[in-house]
Design a protein around this motif. Structure first.
Motif, PDB file in Angstrom:
ATOM      1  N   GLU A  94     -32.319 -25.835 -11.144  1.00 32.40           N
ATOM      2  CA  GLU A  94     -31.635 -25.206  -9.753  1.00 32.40           C
ATOM      3  C   GLU A  94     -32.201 -25.404  -8.504  1.00 32.40           C
ATOM      4  OE1 GLU A  94     -31.210 -20.317  -8.666  1.00 32.40           O
ATOM      5  OE2 GLU A  94     -31.849 -20.987 -10.679  1.00 32.40           O
ATOM      6  N   GLU A  95     -33.830 -25.756  -8.679  1.00 33.79           N
ATOM      7  CA  GLU A  95     -34.328 -25.964  -7.229  1.00 33.79           C
ATOM      8  C   GLU A  95     -34.113 -27.290  -7.057  1.00 33.79           C
ATOM      9  OE1 GLU A  95     -38.439 -25.719  -7.828  1.00 33.79           O
ATOM     10  OE2 GLU A  95     -38.413 -23.399  -8.290  1.00 33.79           O
ATOM     11  N   GLU A  96     -33.928 -28.276  -7.666  1.00 33.01           N
ATOM     12  CA  GLU A  96     -33.465 -29.599  -7.378  1.00 33.01           C
ATOM     13  C   GLU A  96     -32.058 -29.536  -6.720  1.00 33.01           C
ATOM     14  OE1 GLU A  96     -33.865 -31.906 -10.675  1.00 33.01           O
ATOM     15  OE2 GLU A  96     -36.000 -32.229 -10.682  1.00 33.01           O
ATOM     16  N   ALA A  97     -31.122 -28.702  -7.179  1.00 29.66           N
ATOM     17  CA  ALA A  97     -29.854 -28.609  -6.789  1.00 29.66           C
ATOM     18  C   ALA A  97     -29.876 -28.081  -5.442  1.00 29.66           C
ATOM     19  CB  ALA A  97     -28.808 -27.992  -7.926  1.00 29.66           C
ATOM     20  N   GLU A  98     -30.737 -27.016  -5.363  1.00 30.39           N
ATOM     21  CA  GLU A  98     -30.682 -26.445  -3.869  1.00 30.39           C
ATOM     22  C   GLU A  98     -31.368 -27.395  -2.860  1.00 30.39           C
ATOM     23  OE1 GLU A  98     -33.331 -22.780  -1.999  1.00 30.39           O
ATOM     24  OE2 GLU A  98     -33.143 -22.920  -4.005  1.00 30.39           O
ATOM     25  N   MET A  99     -32.317 -28.109  -3.439  1.00 29.10           N
ATOM     26  CA  MET A  99     -32.669 -29.204  -2.358  1.00 29.10           C
ATOM     27  C   MET A  99     -31.558 -30.143  -1.830  1.00 29.10           C
ATOM     28  SD  MET A  99     -35.863 -28.621  -1.366  1.00 29.10           S
ATOM     29  CE  MET A  99     -36.218 -30.191  -0.827  1.00 29.10           C
ATOM     30  N   ARG A 100     -30.806 -30.528  -2.740  1.00 33.57           N
ATOM     31  CA  ARG A 100     -29.499 -31.347  -2.634  1.00 33.57           C
ATOM     32  C   ARG A 100     -28.675 -30.919  -1.772  1.00 33.57           C
ATOM     33  NH1 ARG A 100     -30.222 -32.802  -8.109  1.00 33.57           N
ATOM     34  NH2 ARG A 100     -28.654 -31.172  -8.493  1.00 33.57           N
ATOM     35  N   ARG A 101     -28.327 -29.505  -1.968  1.00 34.22           N
ATOM     36  CA  ARG A 101     -27.658 -28.728  -1.148  1.00 34.22           C
ATOM     37  C   ARG A 101     -27.968 -28.661   0.256  1.00 34.22           C
ATOM     38  NH1 ARG A 101     -26.897 -25.530  -5.609  1.00 34.22           N
ATOM     39  NH2 ARG A 101     -28.316 -24.067  -4.623  1.00 34.22           N
ATOM     40  N   ALA A 102     -29.219 -28.361   0.283  1.00 35.21           N
ATOM     41  CA  ALA A 102     -29.946 -28.264   1.972  1.00 35.21           C
ATOM     42  C   ALA A 102     -29.851 -29.712   2.655  1.00 35.21           C
ATOM     43  CB  ALA A 102     -31.350 -27.781   1.729  1.00 35.21           C
ATOM     44  N   ASN A 103     -29.994 -30.523   2.046  1.00 39.67           N
ATOM     45  CA  ASN A 103     -29.753 -31.804   2.623  1.00 39.67           C
ATOM     46  C   ASN A 103     -28.520 -32.672   2.930  1.00 39.67           C
ATOM     47  OD1 ASN A 103     -32.619 -32.132   3.543  1.00 39.67           O
ATOM     48  ND2 ASN A 103     -33.159 -32.327   1.259  1.00 39.67           N
ATOM     49  N   GLN A 104     -27.670 -32.124   2.287  1.00 37.10           N
ATOM     50  CA  GLN A 104     -26.034 -32.688   2.043  1.00 37.10           C
ATOM     51  C   GLN A 104     -25.456 -32.581   3.514  1.00 37.10           C
ATOM     52  OE1 GLN A 104     -23.737 -30.824  -0.963  1.00 37.10           O
ATOM     53  NE2 GLN A 104     -21.912 -32.375  -0.529  1.00 37.10           N
ATOM     54  N   ARG A 105     -25.024 -33.600   3.887  1.00 42.15           N
ATOM     55  CA  ARG A 105     -24.006 -33.759   4.986  1.00 42.15           C
ATOM     56  C   ARG A 105     -22.876 -33.063   4.702  1.00 42.15           C
ATOM     57  NH1 ARG A 105     -24.947 -36.913   9.281  1.00 42.15           N
ATOM     58  NH2 ARG A 105     -22.976 -37.860   9.268  1.00 42.15           N
TER      59      ARG A 105
END
Length: 239
Positions: A94-105
């Protein structure tokens, strides 16, 4: 047992900057000394099992508990990493998915620009929230923003493909230039440019990632205020 509210006691400092790589947000702890003290307290918590003395008396178990209440995602990750707190696989994913969402353009359909979630603040998105009308048409023809720009680009391409020997008179050139200025935004009456939706009259946040261009144009078209404005414009021309 001691309960620590990390968000209130520690706090997060957020600073934004602009570089050649674009805008960035840096996060840091505000009360570093308090953070270090609480972290040490947490790591020194223990449970001492009971034991039996010579007279068969059971010595009570000694327990020292520390409970951490953390809501900020950055602060939670920082603390878990520092104390090597064991997390479940689902929490890690869940944390990894949140990090990806935070940096997704993400592409904003309002201003046609890209953004990331943590930079989506009020005032960063300049756009027009109304449809387009043809100021030269007798019935004030209604267009979507996308269709009007596509029409201008088509007319521009057609003009370039004209034979070189087909020289235009100064009057014809002036007519073509006036024709390019016929599309207006109903929200502010500014002229639509073929280059795109620059210098919007409204400022706010970028649209949510799940909003499509069709949904955005439908919202612009169905705006009751702008529908009434178009009716008033048409009525004045008929009179």
């Amino acid at each position: 047992m001691i309960v620590y509210d990390f968000d209130s006691l520690i706090g997060i400092n957020r600073s934004e900057g602009t570089s050649s790589m674009g805008r960035s947000t840096n996060l840091s702890l505000i009360n570093q000394n308090i953070y270090t003290h609480i972290k040490d307290k947490f790591q020194n918590t223990h449970i001492q099992s009971g034991s039996i003395s010579q007279n068969d008396t059971i010595i009570e178990t000694e327990e020292k508990w520390s409970v951490m209440v953390i809501r900020d995602p950055f602060l939670l990750r920082q603390f878990c990493d520092d104390v090597r707190f064991t997390r479940s696989r689902s929490q890690i994913e869940e944390e990894e998915a949140e990090m990806r969402r935070a940096n997704q353009r993400i592409k904003c359909v309002q201003c046609d620009d890209f953004y990331i979630e943590q930079e989506n603040k009020m005032g960063v998105c300049a756009h027009h929230d109304g449809f387009v009308y043809d100021n030269h048409s007798s019935n004030v023809e209604h267009w979507t923003q996308r269709a009007a720009i596509e029409q201008l680009l088509k007319e521009e391409a057609d003009a370039v493909r004209q034979p070189h020997n087909a020289l235009l008179t100064s009057e014809q050139k002036e007519q073509l230039e006036r024709q390019k200025q016929r599309f207006k935004f109903i929200c502010c009456n500014r002229t639509v440019q073929a280059a795109g939706l620059t210098n919007g009259c409204k400022r706010g946040q970028h649209c949510q990632p799940n909003v499509t261009l069709d949904q955005w144009e439908r919202a612009c078209d169905q705006n009751n205020e702008y529908q009434q404005k178009l009716c008033d414009l048409l009525r004045r021309r008929i009179q």
